[in-house]
Structure formats: C-alpha cells, structure tokens
Write a protein that holds these residues in place. Structure first.
Motif: not given
Length: 506
Positions: A234-235, A288-289, A296-299, A346-347
């Motif tokens: 997530r980072h 995107a997948a 997973p956070t879409g950054s 979203g992406r």
C-alpha cells in the motif's frame, strides 16, 4: 423492445479527470506546420505564427492538455535546436515521418505560447531514445526554474523572464519500439534514472509519466510497477515516475500496410472497426488489474496518451504524413472511448487523442490550397461531451440485455452509455452503434429529479459521411427532440448510427 437502465444520480463515483479529454500534437505531416503554425508572414490571422481560427475552435473544447513534440519524433528531438532566434536554429531531418526537413521554427517558446492561447496545460514528451539525462534535466530547468541558473539565464536571453508551469513530463515514448527498441527491464532502469534528474523547481511539481505498453502487453506494465512497489503493497517506495502510459489504436485492416480506407468501407468493415474500438475497455481493465496488484490504493495513474483510428493515408498525400479523413464512423469510435474512460475514472488520469490537426483522427483539417478550416465529426463528440470534464462519474446499470452483433469471434454491444453529475446538472451520453436499427432507452433516474432537458444529436445519412471545405456541415450536431422525461424516467430514442447527449438540471 425498450432497453431499460438505472442511474442513481445521488450516488457519487470517481471524478472524471478533465485530462482524459487531452490532445496530441506531433511534428508529423501538417499537424504543426500548416496546422497550428503558419508563420508570422502568413495571410491568415495569427499571433506569433500560430493560426487563430484553429486556436479559437479548439478553445471551445476546453482542451485540458496538449502533448508535444511527439510521438516517435520526441526521441529524435533535441530541444536546444528549437530555442533562440528562428533564423539561427539548425535544420534536422524528420526521419520517422516522411524524411522531410524540420527547420525548428516551432520550438519550446512557440509551444508554450500555443498552450497559453488554448488555455491548456503543456505535456512535454522528453527524449530518452537518442537524448541524455542531462538534456532532459536541463529542459526542465529551462522551463520551470526561477532565480539564477544556467538554463534560467538562457531562457531570459531568449525572451522569457518568468518560468512557466509545466507539470506533465513524459519519460520517452514507445521505448519498446521507435523510442529505442528497449526491453521492459532496460527501460524501467532508464525511467528511474531520467525521472530522478527531472527536478521540482519552486512550486512546480512534476508529474512524470513513464513510457508504457503497446496494447495488451501487460508484462511491460508489471515490470514498471515492480520498480515502484511490491505485490499487495500500500506504499509506493519510488517517485521516479507517477504514472504509466499505454498506447492503443483502432486498427482493423488485414495487415499494417493495408489498414483500409477512412471513407470507403462497407457495413462489415464498420462493425469490425467498432469492435476494435470497444476493445479499449479490455486494454484499460487489463493494465489497471496489473497495477492494482502493486498499487491497491490507486496512487499511480494510467495514461492512454495515444488513441484513435488509424486508416490508410488519403490518396495522393505523402504516406509519411498520416493524413486521413474523418467520418461519422470516427465520431462513434470517439464516443465509445469516452464511455470507457468514464467507467475507468478511478485509475485513468489522462488520455490524448492522436492527433489534433491534420493527422490520424483529427479534430480539425486544414486545406493547403484554400486554407479553409474544417471541424470533423470527432471534434463534435469532444464538444458535446465537454461537460463530463471533472464531473462525478455515475454508473449506468442496464436491467435488460443489450443488443449485440457477432463480429468475427467477438460480440459487439451496440448500445453504449455513460453519465456524470456536475454543478447541479446531469449529463448522459448515449451511442447507438447499429448501422441500420434504431433503439429506445428508458432510464430510471433515482435519487434526484431532472426538471428540464436539453438534447443534442450527431448523426448523418451514411456512415461514410464526412465534412469538407465545400460541405463543412454534413456531419454536425443539432438540437434533438427525441427525448422526454416524466415520472423520474428519461426516455431517449436513438436513431441508427447516432450519438446523443442529454443534459438536465437536478
């Protein structure tokens, strides 16, 4: 049969980034010279050589960004050749596009002036293929650094005191092909290195875009994502680049050398084109997948910075100039793409149609003989859809099976739709891709009432219809009365091969 759908107008979705309505201008054919730039000695109204009627037409689209100088041209372009007095700029050969001489009269300052006139943000594609890390680093400094430094002094010597704001930077272009024929692993290291030396100056924060995959090459995307993070992390540990690009063209001919005519095609070829256009959903969803696995956070953003139709060049034109006409078929390709962009808001953070003037799926065609300017059917789709920019994407859920047609081994859904909400208004876009059959759509609007509607339609008698200097409005939008709203239900009649937008106050 009436097709039934539901839109919950009170449920928010992701914001549709205005930059998915971006554009692309390469030193290719008559896109720059003879399109945007006519020179200060031209009889056409211009400012600094930039053609004013083209600028005025494009301003009406609210163009959010313009990508330049390429494309393949970017990786043979050395920016210092395009600054300073024009009569002292060296001539180069445009080896990718026709082998013509490029006099570099349209360079950095001219491009930045064009962006200011358009009200668009610049998106600069840097030279990774034949350039150096220092070259790109100094270009960033030249454009964006205030104060005293070698490149800031050079900019001032060339007539610009204050720096510009330039957020978007592409770290090369198509590194898997014309940008260097690199492997994904080699390019990933190049992107990290180039990205590291592209600095933020003052309050100008760069948004660096790595040169991504061709079509469905998901392994290329995974290689780039591995450089930024780890599976399930997530980072994101690196900021060498903030987004990945992908290129996807609608190409339908039997071979690359035989892509088919832009204006002479039958119904079967039309459906093949529309099925290829709809495949952009698979492409974006696939990339995107892969990105979701590492981010997973879409950054990290996904950027489709080249898309559009690619047919054979118009007969009698330079094969290296990629000039093609633009029919109603092209308009429906664009409308389908935008519906997909809205669903992937979203992406997907940016998209750039190829290209803005006189090249491939252009907004505008300029006639070299009469100097007339023609707005294409694709231009009108951008104009009709412009209020989706920065709006809240709304889901369109269909309650009945959508009509479809078999196209080879695939099935083409012939109704396409998307919707958004912004500033107290609803905008619904609907396309009927069926070449001959009309359709009726009833949309249950939940969570809000539409008090009045304005509708516009884009269609023509034939799929092959297009605009010319002699007949500039064969395919043009007009007010549409085939829409009613009553009891919370929006009913729209869609003629065959048509694009309709409906706007209403909430």
């Amino acid at each position: 049969m009436t097709i039934e759908a539901v839109i919950n107008v009170d449920l928010g979705g992701p914001r549709i980034n205005r930059h998915v309505y971006g554009h692309f201008a390469e030193h290719l054919g008559r896109c720059i010279y003879g399109g945007f730039y006519v020179g200060e000695d031209s009889d056409l109204p211009n400012v600094g050589g930039i053609r004013l009627d083209v600028v005025e037409a494009l301003r009406d689209l609210n163009i959010p960004n313009l990508r330049w100088p390429g494309g393949c041209f970017a990786d043979e372009y050395h920016w210092r050749d395009g600054v300073g007095p024009r009569d002292g700029r060296p001539v180069m050969v445009n080896t990718h596009w026709g082998g013509v001489e490029e006099n570099n009269h349209f360079g950095t300052h001219e491009f930045m002036a064009l962006c200011e006139m358009l009200g668009a943000e610049p998106y600069i594609s840097g030279n990774v293929g034949s350039g150096t890390v220092r070259e790109m680093s100094e270009w960033v400094e030249y454009l964006t650094r205030a104060g005293d430094s070698p490149m800031a002094r050079l900019r001032r010597e060339n007539g610009r005191d204050e720096p510009w704001r330039v957020r978007f930077w592409g770290l090369g272009n198509e590194a898997w092909g014309c940008g260097g024929n690199m492997s994904a692993e080699h390019y990933a290291h190049q992107a990290r290195q180039y990205g590291t030396y592209c600095r933020d100056y003052g309050d100008n924060r760069l948004y660096k875009i790595a040169a991504g995959a061709n079509g469905t090459d998901y392994a290329w995307t995974e290689t780039l994502m591995k450089q930024l993070g780890h599976l399930g992390c997530r980072h994101i540990s690196s900021t060498a680049y903030h987004a990945l690009s992908v290129h996807y063209y609608t190409v339908t001919g039997p071979t690359w050398e035989e892509k088919g005519s832009a204006t002479v095609f039958d119904t079967g070829e039309y459906y093949t084109t529309m099925a290829a256009a709809a495949r952009v959903e698979e492409v974006l969803a696939g990339h995107a997948a892969v990105m979701d696995c590492y981010d997973p956070t879409g950054s990290v953003g996904l950027v489709l910075d080249e898309w559009g139709t690619w047919f054979d060049v118009a007969r009698g034109t330079n094969p290296g100039f990629l000039y093609q006409q633009n029919t109603l078929r092209d308009a429906l390709v664009a409308s389908v793409h935008f519906d997909v962009f809205h669903r992937h808001a979203g992406r997907l953070v940016m998209a750039n149609i190829a290209q803005t003037v006189n090249v491939l799926q252009a907004m505008i065609l300029t006639d070299p003989d009469s100097q007339a300017m023609v707005l294409t059917p694709t231009y009108h789709v951008f104009r009709m859809n412009r209020d989706h920019q920065d709006a809240t994407s709304l889901r369109v859920d269909f309650r009945t099976a959508l009509p479809s047609r078999a196209v080879g081994d695939a099935a083409l859904t012939t109704i396409s739709a998307s919707a958004s909400r912004k500033d107290g208004r609803l905008l619904v876009s609907l396309s009927n891709l069926d070449a001959s059959a009309p359709a009726d759509v009833a949309i249950d609007l939940r969570g809000g009432a539409v008090t009045a509607t304005d509708a516009t339609i884009l269609t023509a008698g034939l799929l092959q219809d297009h605009n010319t200097p002699q007949s500039p409005s064969v395919v043009a939008p007009r007010p549409y009365d085939g829409v009613t709203v009553a009891g919370g239900t929006l009913r729209v009649h869609l003629p065959a091969h048509s694009f309709v937008t409906v706007s209403g106050a909430l």
